[in-house]
Write a protein that holds these residues in place. Structure first.
Motif, PDB file in Angstrom:
ATOM      1  N   ASP A 247       0.483   1.705 -10.400  1.00 38.27           N
ATOM      2  CA  ASP A 247       0.654   3.044 -10.325  1.00 38.27           C
ATOM      3  C   ASP A 247      -0.751   3.836 -10.447  1.00 38.27           C
ATOM      4  OD1 ASP A 247       3.199   3.183 -10.076  1.00 38.27           O
ATOM      5  OD2 ASP A 247       3.757   3.583 -12.132  1.00 38.27           O
ATOM      6  N   ALA A 248      -1.449   3.254 -11.259  1.00 35.61           N
ATOM      7  CA  ALA A 248      -2.964   3.851 -11.569  1.00 35.61           C
ATOM      8  C   ALA A 248      -3.636   3.544 -10.334  1.00 35.61           C
ATOM      9  CB  ALA A 248      -3.366   3.052 -12.813  1.00 35.61           C
ATOM     10  N   LEU A 249      -3.633   2.666  -9.671  1.00 34.64           N
ATOM     11  CA  LEU A 249      -4.464   2.556  -8.381  1.00 34.64           C
ATOM     12  C   LEU A 249      -3.920   3.537  -7.281  1.00 34.64           C
ATOM     13  CD1 LEU A 249      -4.806  -1.573  -8.166  1.00 34.64           C
ATOM     14  CD2 LEU A 249      -6.636   0.280  -8.234  1.00 34.64           C
ATOM     15  N   ARG A 250      -2.611   3.664  -7.508  1.00 36.54           N
ATOM     16  CA  ARG A 250      -2.185   4.639  -6.270  1.00 36.54           C
ATOM     17  C   ARG A 250      -2.620   6.019  -6.782  1.00 36.54           C
ATOM     18  NH1 ARG A 250       2.396   1.996  -5.893  1.00 36.54           N
ATOM     19  NH2 ARG A 250       3.338   2.882  -7.625  1.00 36.54           N
ATOM     20  N   LEU A 251      -2.679   6.392  -7.979  1.00 36.25           N
ATOM     21  CA  LEU A 251      -3.300   7.633  -8.457  1.00 36.25           C
ATOM     22  C   LEU A 251      -4.790   7.755  -7.966  1.00 36.25           C
ATOM     23  CD1 LEU A 251      -1.219   8.100 -11.616  1.00 36.25           C
ATOM     24  CD2 LEU A 251      -1.043   9.517  -9.843  1.00 36.25           C
ATOM     25  N   PHE A 252      -5.491   6.786  -7.862  1.00 40.69           N
ATOM     26  CA  PHE A 252      -6.940   6.755  -7.516  1.00 40.69           C
ATOM     27  C   PHE A 252      -7.141   6.317  -6.271  1.00 40.69           C
ATOM     28  CE2 PHE A 252      -6.725   7.876 -12.072  1.00 40.69           C
ATOM     29  CZ  PHE A 252      -7.757   8.334 -12.212  1.00 40.69           C
ATOM     30  N   GLU A 253      -6.365   6.578  -5.401  1.00 37.32           N
ATOM     31  CA  GLU A 253      -6.226   6.173  -3.840  1.00 37.32           C
ATOM     32  C   GLU A 253      -7.478   6.937  -3.509  1.00 37.32           C
ATOM     33  OE1 GLU A 253      -3.415   4.340  -2.496  1.00 37.32           O
ATOM     34  OE2 GLU A 253      -5.185   3.959  -1.221  1.00 37.32           O
ATOM     35  N   GLY A 254      -8.258   6.407  -2.533  1.00 38.14           N
ATOM     36  CA  GLY A 254      -9.435   7.222  -1.914  1.00 38.14           C
ATOM     37  C   GLY A 254     -10.536   7.427  -2.841  1.00 38.14           C
ATOM     38  N   TRP A 255     -10.372   6.973  -4.344  1.00 38.16           N
ATOM     39  CA  TRP A 255     -11.853   7.047  -5.268  1.00 38.16           C
ATOM     40  C   TRP A 255     -12.828   5.994  -4.919  1.00 38.16           C
ATOM     41  CZ3 TRP A 255     -12.332  10.225 -10.049  1.00 38.16           C
ATOM     42  CH2 TRP A 255     -11.231  11.258  -9.914  1.00 38.16           C
ATOM     43  N   HIS A 256     -13.993   5.908  -5.274  1.00 34.77           N
ATOM     44  CA  HIS A 256     -15.023   5.017  -4.999  1.00 34.77           C
ATOM     45  C   HIS A 256     -14.494   3.692  -5.266  1.00 34.77           C
ATOM     46  CE1 HIS A 256     -18.858   3.080  -5.547  1.00 34.77           C
ATOM     47  NE2 HIS A 256     -19.251   4.113  -5.093  1.00 34.77           N
ATOM     48  N   PRO A 257     -15.050   2.799  -4.487  1.00 38.34           N
ATOM     49  CA  PRO A 257     -14.494   1.171  -4.708  1.00 38.34           C
ATOM     50  C   PRO A 257     -14.804   0.729  -6.320  1.00 38.34           C
ATOM     51  CG  PRO A 257     -15.813   1.251  -2.783  1.00 38.34           C
ATOM     52  CD  PRO A 257     -15.848   2.755  -3.267  1.00 38.34           C
TER      53      PRO A 257
END
Ligand SMILES: Cc1cc2nc3c(=O)[nH]c(=O)nc-3n(C[C@H](O)[C@H](O)[C@H](O)COP(=O)(O)OP(=O)(O)OC[C@H]3O[C@@H](n4cnc5c(N)ncnc54)[C@H](O)[C@@H]3O)c2cc1C
Length: 398
Positions: A247-257
């Motif tokens: 979920d956390a990764l989904r919320l930071f979709e498109g953020w810096h690698p």
């Protein structure tokens, strides 16, 4: 009444309560802490303590304990959420220490709590004591605990956090405010992030509707992160929930690698609803007062909640030292000295929710342009905050 003859009960054994107890003990007061939990403990997460807090703890004899446990970041680095462009970079490390006379540290919370608790004799800390009621009889305060214990003390200090029972006794029921933000917090073993070559800095990434903070703790063995997103409501009963890494990764979709790599490397994450409160009109009534989150809970977007609780304890102690017997006047003075500063920080923390989370556009470009020429973390900008000496009362010789 001599200082040694003045008895103080501190309710709550968090960072604020323990630091206040060490301040009072150091000044010669007869102080005891009453904590509801069966052991002193802190959440498994990091905390930043700026020089206005470390200065006080060092004077209390904790310099070595802090140096052994703390990580000293060399700089604060704010970056853009997607391409990682630097928005602001300001010195910490030696520059801050030289300028303000005390270091800036990152700690694992348990390490900081242990360092402060280590300065209190065990007989002065009573765990398993949940305050139920307190009554001011004019010449003393009587307190009653859930386990049946009753005590009578000259002064009672509520350091019992955002849900404070002491606050409720003094001022009645008042629900904290959901700020519209949730935070995923995690600790990642540093070796998992070795290929990222991360600096020993205090890092934050600003983006639309959220921001991401990370820094090393525990002697550099762990990377602490706080991933903040705006959310309309908090419907869970608990304020803390096990958070799903996916979920956390989904919320930071498109953020810096780099942001996504840190989140993706964690084993488990906890999700926190962030609450704050409106500034209170008063903190003290008669022989009882408040400190820390019990009276000025704030969003963590200035990194000052715990530091302000440490300052509270120092100023409160200084006011009692100068009290010359009039205890309620000392508590009233403490509140008068502290409230403008903590109210300012409550307001700045709230304002940072908007400032940090601007969608890309004109306002964000203005914010970034301003940060590039006069960042809010430059030495000049933080002077009022880090340079404050909470031990020294106005009109008193330093
Ligand atoms: C995500 C996040 C990041 C943060 N980062 C920072 C940071 O970098 N720097 C910083 O300075 N601050 C930071 N803060 C804020 C900081 O954590 C709090 O301001 C600080 O911990 C408050 O300390 P306290 O002692 O006032 O309250 P608490 O830590 O809440 O302690 C209160 C204690 O009182 C006890 N208690 C409660 N009720 C009773 C009762 N009835 N009887 C007896 N005991 C009782 C509790 O068990 C607890 O031990 C952050 C907060 C969050 C949520």
């Amino acid at each position: 009444m001599t200082r040694a003859g003045l008895s103080v009960a501190v309710i709550g054994g968090g960072i604020g309560g323990l630091a206040a107890a060490v301040s009072l003990l150091h000044a010669g007061f007869d102080v005891e802490v009453y904590e509801q939990a069966s052991a002193l403990s802190e959440v498994g997460a990091g905390i930043q303590i700026s020089p206005n807090g470390t200065r006080i703890l060092q004077r209390l004899g904790l310099a070595e304990a802090l140096a052994q446990r703390g990580v000293r970041p060399v700089a604060v680095h704010q970056r853009r959420w997607d391409d990682g462009r630097t928005l602001q970079r300001a010195p910490l490390g030696e520059t801050v220490e030289r300028t303000f006379g005390a270091p800036y540290y990152h700690f694992h919370r348990a390490d900081l709590l242990a360092a402060i608790a280590g300065a209190l004799p065990a007989r002065r800390v009573h765990v398993g004591h949940r305050l139920v009621d307190a009554v001011d009889h004019g010449d003393r305060v009587e307190a009653r605990f859930e386990n049946g214990t009753r005590i009578s003390r000259d002064i009672l200090i509520g350091a019992d956090g955002i849900h404070s029972r002491v606050r409720q006794i003094l001022f009645g029921e008042d629900r904290p405010r959901f700020t519209g933000c949730v935070a995923y917090r995690g600790l990642v073993p540093a070796e998992r992030l070795a290929t990222l070559n991360l600096e020993v800095t205090s890092n934050s990434w600003m983006g639309p509707g959220g921001h991401f903070v990370h820094y090393y703790v525990a002697g550099g063995r762990l990377m602490n992160f706080v991933a903040v997103r705006e959310e309309d409501s908090w419907t869970h009963e608990s304020w803390i929930d096990r958070g799903d890494v996916a979920d956390a990764l989904r919320l930071f979709e498109g953020w810096h690698p780099c942001v996504r790599a840190i989140i993706g490397a964690v084993d488990e994450t906890f999700k926190w609803a962030l609450f704050d409160r409106e500034p209170l009109p008063r903190w003290s009534v008669g022989r009882m007062t408040l400190l820390g989150d019990s009276c000025h809970a704030m969003l963590p977007f200035m990194g000052q909640g715990a530091v302000q609780s440490i300052e509270d304890g120092a100023t409160l102690t200084a006011c009692l030292v100068q009290a010359a017997g009039d205890l309620s006047a000392a508590l009233a003075r403490y509140e008068t000295l502290r409230k403008p500063r903590t109210t300012r920080l409550q307001e700045m923390s709230r304002h940072n929710k908007t400032r940090f989370h601007l969608p890309d556009g004109v306002d964000q470009q203005k914010r970034d342009a301003q940060a590039a020429v006069a960042g809010d973390r430059s030495i000049a900008a933080v002077g009022w905050l880090y340079g404050h000496d909470a031990d020294v009362l106005p009109g008193a010789a330093a």
